[in-house]
Design a protein around this motif. Structure first.
Motif, PDB file in Angstrom:
ATOM      1  N   LEU A   1     -59.181  -5.422   1.740  1.00  0.00           N
ATOM      2  CA  LEU A   1     -58.678  -5.378   3.115  1.00  0.00           C
ATOM      3  C   LEU A   1     -59.745  -4.851   4.067  1.00  0.00           C
ATOM      4  N   GLN A   2     -60.405  -3.773   3.676  1.00  0.00           N
ATOM      5  CA  GLN A   2     -61.454  -3.201   4.524  1.00  0.00           C
ATOM      6  C   GLN A   2     -62.621  -4.170   4.696  1.00  0.00           C
TER       7      GLN A   2
ATOM      8  N   PHE B   1     -66.019  -8.029   7.760  1.00  0.00           N
ATOM      9  CA  PHE B   1     -66.531  -9.392   7.915  1.00  0.00           C
ATOM     10  C   PHE B   1     -66.202  -9.930   9.309  1.00  0.00           C
ATOM     11  N   ILE B   2     -64.972  -9.727   9.755  1.00  0.00           N
ATOM     12  CA  ILE B   2     -64.549 -10.210  11.071  1.00  0.00           C
ATOM     13  C   ILE B   2     -65.442  -9.635  12.163  1.00  0.00           C
ATOM     14  N   GLU B   3     -65.803  -8.370  12.011  1.00  0.00           N
ATOM     15  CA  GLU B   3     -66.659  -7.739  13.012  1.00  0.00           C
ATOM     16  C   GLU B   3     -68.095  -8.255  12.933  1.00  0.00           C
ATOM     17  N   GLU B   4     -68.625  -8.350  11.722  1.00  0.00           N
ATOM     18  CA  GLU B   4     -70.035  -8.716  11.565  1.00  0.00           C
ATOM     19  C   GLU B   4     -70.294 -10.196  11.836  1.00  0.00           C
ATOM     20  N   VAL B   5     -69.378 -11.082  11.445  1.00  0.00           N
ATOM     21  CA  VAL B   5     -69.605 -12.520  11.590  1.00  0.00           C
ATOM     22  C   VAL B   5     -69.049 -13.057  12.894  1.00  0.00           C
ATOM     23  N   TYR B   6     -67.789 -12.725  13.198  1.00  0.00           N
ATOM     24  CA  TYR B   6     -67.154 -13.246  14.404  1.00  0.00           C
ATOM     25  C   TYR B   6     -67.410 -12.373  15.637  1.00  0.00           C
ATOM     26  N   GLY B   7     -67.919 -11.147  15.396  1.00  0.00           N
ATOM     27  CA  GLY B   7     -68.224 -10.265  16.515  1.00  0.00           C
ATOM     28  C   GLY B   7     -67.009  -9.618  17.141  1.00  0.00           C
ATOM     29  N   ILE B   8     -65.932  -9.464  16.360  1.00  0.00           N
ATOM     30  CA  ILE B   8     -64.672  -8.951  16.899  1.00  0.00           C
ATOM     31  C   ILE B   8     -64.308  -7.637  16.218  1.00  0.00           C
TER      32      ILE B   8
ATOM     33  N   ASP C   1     -50.887  -7.406   7.706  1.00  0.00           N
ATOM     34  CA  ASP C   1     -51.778  -7.428   6.546  1.00  0.00           C
ATOM     35  C   ASP C   1     -51.527  -6.215   5.657  1.00  0.00           C
ATOM     36  N   ILE C   2     -51.317  -5.063   6.281  1.00  0.00           N
ATOM     37  CA  ILE C   2     -51.015  -3.853   5.506  1.00  0.00           C
ATOM     38  C   ILE C   2     -49.711  -4.026   4.732  1.00  0.00           C
ATOM     39  N   ALA C   3     -48.704  -4.598   5.395  1.00  0.00           N
ATOM     40  CA  ALA C   3     -47.409  -4.805   4.745  1.00  0.00           C
ATOM     41  C   ALA C   3     -47.529  -5.792   3.578  1.00  0.00           C
ATOM     42  N   THR C   4     -48.355  -6.805   3.731  1.00  0.00           N
ATOM     43  CA  THR C   4     -48.566  -7.774   2.654  1.00  0.00           C
ATOM     44  C   THR C   4     -49.195  -7.101   1.442  1.00  0.00           C
ATOM     45  N   ILE C   5     -50.213  -6.273   1.686  1.00  0.00           N
ATOM     46  CA  ILE C   5     -50.858  -5.538   0.592  1.00  0.00           C
ATOM     47  C   ILE C   5     -49.866  -4.578  -0.060  1.00  0.00           C
ATOM     48  N   ALA C   6     -49.054  -3.905   0.762  1.00  0.00           N
ATOM     49  CA  ALA C   6     -48.082  -2.941   0.234  1.00  0.00           C
ATOM     50  C   ALA C   6     -47.071  -3.623  -0.679  1.00  0.00           C
ATOM     51  N   SER C   7     -46.595  -4.796  -0.276  1.00  0.00           N
ATOM     52  CA  SER C   7     -45.645  -5.546  -1.100  1.00  0.00           C
ATOM     53  C   SER C   7     -46.274  -5.931  -2.432  1.00  0.00           C
ATOM     54  N   PHE C   8     -47.528  -6.357  -2.366  1.00  0.00           N
ATOM     55  CA  PHE C   8     -48.266  -6.739  -3.576  1.00  0.00           C
ATOM     56  C   PHE C   8     -48.410  -5.545  -4.520  1.00  0.00           C
ATOM     57  N   LEU C   9     -48.798  -4.397  -3.971  1.00  0.00           N
ATOM     58  CA  LEU C   9     -48.996  -3.205  -4.792  1.00  0.00           C
ATOM     59  C   LEU C   9     -47.691  -2.695  -5.384  1.00  0.00           C
ATOM     60  N   LYS C  10     -46.630  -2.780  -4.612  1.00  0.00           N
ATOM     61  CA  LYS C  10     -45.323  -2.318  -5.109  1.00  0.00           C
ATOM     62  C   LYS C  10     -44.869  -3.152  -6.296  1.00  0.00           C
ATOM     63  N   ASN C  11     -45.030  -4.468  -6.204  1.00  0.00           N
ATOM     64  CA  ASN C  11     -44.627  -5.344  -7.303  1.00  0.00           C
ATOM     65  C   ASN C  11     -45.476  -5.124  -8.548  1.00  0.00           C
ATOM     66  N   ARG C  12     -46.732  -4.724  -8.357  1.00  0.00           N
ATOM     67  CA  ARG C  12     -47.626  -4.466  -9.493  1.00  0.00           C
ATOM     68  C   ARG C  12     -47.553  -3.012  -9.961  1.00  0.00           C
TER      69      ARG C  12
ATOM     70  N   ILE D   1     -51.242   4.825  -2.538  1.00  0.00           N
ATOM     71  CA  ILE D   1     -51.611   6.076  -1.858  1.00  0.00           C
ATOM     72  C   ILE D   1     -52.831   5.841  -0.964  1.00  0.00           C
ATOM     73  N   ASN D   2     -53.823   5.124  -1.509  1.00  0.00           N
ATOM     74  CA  ASN D   2     -55.012   4.818  -0.715  1.00  0.00           C
ATOM     75  C   ASN D   2     -54.675   3.981   0.514  1.00  0.00           C
ATOM     76  N   LEU D   3     -53.796   3.014   0.338  1.00  0.00           N
ATOM     77  CA  LEU D   3     -53.390   2.163   1.456  1.00  0.00           C
ATOM     78  C   LEU D   3     -52.668   2.976   2.526  1.00  0.00           C
TER      79      LEU D   3
END
Length: 419
Positions: free
Chosen positions: A313-314, A319-326, A334-345, A352-354
């Motif tokens: 995620l980081q 990448f978005i900042e370095e390549v697209y300049g944003i 995106d955080i919620a998507t990662i959280a759902s993935f981690l919860k299921n696993r 905790i890190n997230l």
């Protein structure tokens, strides 16, 4: 009915972009004449004085500007690409002169060379007058697509993404395009959309790109033959697909892709563990206790070396900042998507890190402490989870987590602690 709805939607956004466009007469020092351009400013431009935006230059702006601007407005609304400036160059009376090729040399004629320089002059002016990032997309159709491809043949390529609609390539471009693309050191995107029955069958992409692009993550080249399209209608799909391809790393995290990667990772780890167990059984009679202890250490080290989805995620936003300049905050979705993935696993350490990362990004929101609490609950540290939930209760709700959700979770954990 579906086609009518989609067509109506496209027409609506084209009309919206048309109504928001700025018309400007641009006096070019390079061409020594004035050129007509249209400019679409991003919706949030005036509201976000610190935000920067990529630039999309549209050749044949007299008829391609509106569909491109409409797609940019629509895709950025749904966060499939960043909000961007769109600049259309009117070529109605001059396209054949601007895009003319000298077939003796295979290069653009004097007028074409100047026109290419003019487009970069226009790019420079946009970067001076507006908050425009260096990341530049250029869109052209048939002969103007061919002209824009010549930027790849220059020593310094000022264009980062090319969207080629039914290109009519000259021999020099066709013979050198893929090789020149392979010379690029920066992140480069090259999308070609052609009708299903086109004469350009894409073989000169496919036969060479595998060898030139292997191991080169910065090179992105794709050719699609778009079904049920002709040389006129192909632009409708090619514009949308080309924009999404050029900004593919910007889009929201795909949960299905995460699960696919997770399954593949599990299979690989299981295979490695099976091999290690077989090796340990084969060597069990010959090895002493110290050897067994060392093997266990290695296995534990390998388990910890699994790819961190929080790091993924980081890296995405880096990448978005370095390549697209944003520069942008982590999206809650995106955080919620990662959280759902981690919860299921049941990967509670990563949860905790997230949560910690979310609290740093959004200290005013309850979501960060709540995710940390889930992680600490998962590893059995109930008192720490309760402390974090008490903290979450004092913060603002977000991502579907309200004070009621926090209280309900507190009651469950307190009951568990009493028992």
């Amino acid at each position: 009915m579906k086609k009518i709805t989609l067509t109506s939607l496209a027409l609506f956004f084209c009309a919206l972009a048309y109504s928001q466009a700025l018309y400007r007469t641009y006096p070019s020092e390079i061409l020594d004449e004035e050129r007509q351009v249209k400019i679409l400013k991003p919706r949030s431009y005036n509201k976000n004085p610190d935000k920067t935006y990529p630039l999309v230059i549209v050749l044949d702006g007299d008829y391609l500007f509106e569909p491109v601007a409409g797609n940019v407005d629509y895709l950025s609304y749904w966060d499939q690409m960043p909000e961007s400036f769109v600049v259309g160059v009117n070529m109605k009376e001059s396209r054949y002169d601007d895009a003319a090729i000298d077939y003796k040399t295979g290069l653009p004629g004097e007028r074409g060379q100047k026109f290419m320089d003019f487009l970069m002059e226009l790019r420079g002016t946009m970067m001076e007058e507006y908050r425009v990032t260096p990341f530049t997309v250029i869109i052209g159709k048939d002969i103007t697509a061919n002209l824009s491809a010549y930027y790849l043949l220059r020593k310094k390529v000022p264009v980062n993404a090319f969207i080629q609609i039914a290109p009519e390539y000259s021999r020099l471009v066709e013979e050198n395009l893929v090789r020149k693309m392979g010379d690029q050191q920066e992140y480069t995107y090259f999308y070609v959309g052609t009708p299903e029955t086109t004469d350009v069958d894409g073989t000169f992409f496919d036969t060479i790109t595998d060898s030139l692009f292997i191991g080169r993550e910065n090179l992105n080249m794709k050719h699609e033959q778009i079904a049920n399209s002709n040389k006129y209608s192909v632009a409708v799909d090619a514009i949308s697909r080309g924009l999404q391809y050029s900004f593919q790393e910007y889009g929201m995290i795909d949960e299905q892709a995460l699960y696919k990667a997770g399954v593949e990772e599990d299979v690989q780890i299981a295979a490695e563990e099976e091999m290690m167990e077989e090796d340990m059984l084969d060597e069990e009679s010959d090895e002493d206790a110290e050897d067994k202890k060392e093997k266990k250490k290695k296995k534990k080290k390998r388990d910890k070396s699994k790819v961190s989805v929080v790091k993924v995620l980081q890296e995405k936003y880096k990448f978005i900042e370095e390549v697209y300049g944003i520069q942008m905050k982590l999206r809650l979705i995106d955080i919620a998507t990662i959280a759902s993935f981690l919860k299921n696993r049941e990967d509670w350490d990563e949860m905790i890190n997230l949560g910690s990362l979310t609290s740093k990004e959004y200290p005013e929101l309850a979501y960060g402490p709540y995710l940390q609490a889930l992680g600490y609950e998962g590893i059995g540290r109930i008192p720490r989870a309760i402390d974090l939930l008490n903290e979450a209760y004092t913060l603002e709700p977000a991502a579907g987590i309200t004070q009621t959700n926090v209280l309900d979770k507190l009651e469950i954990l307190k009951a568990e602690e009493r028992n």
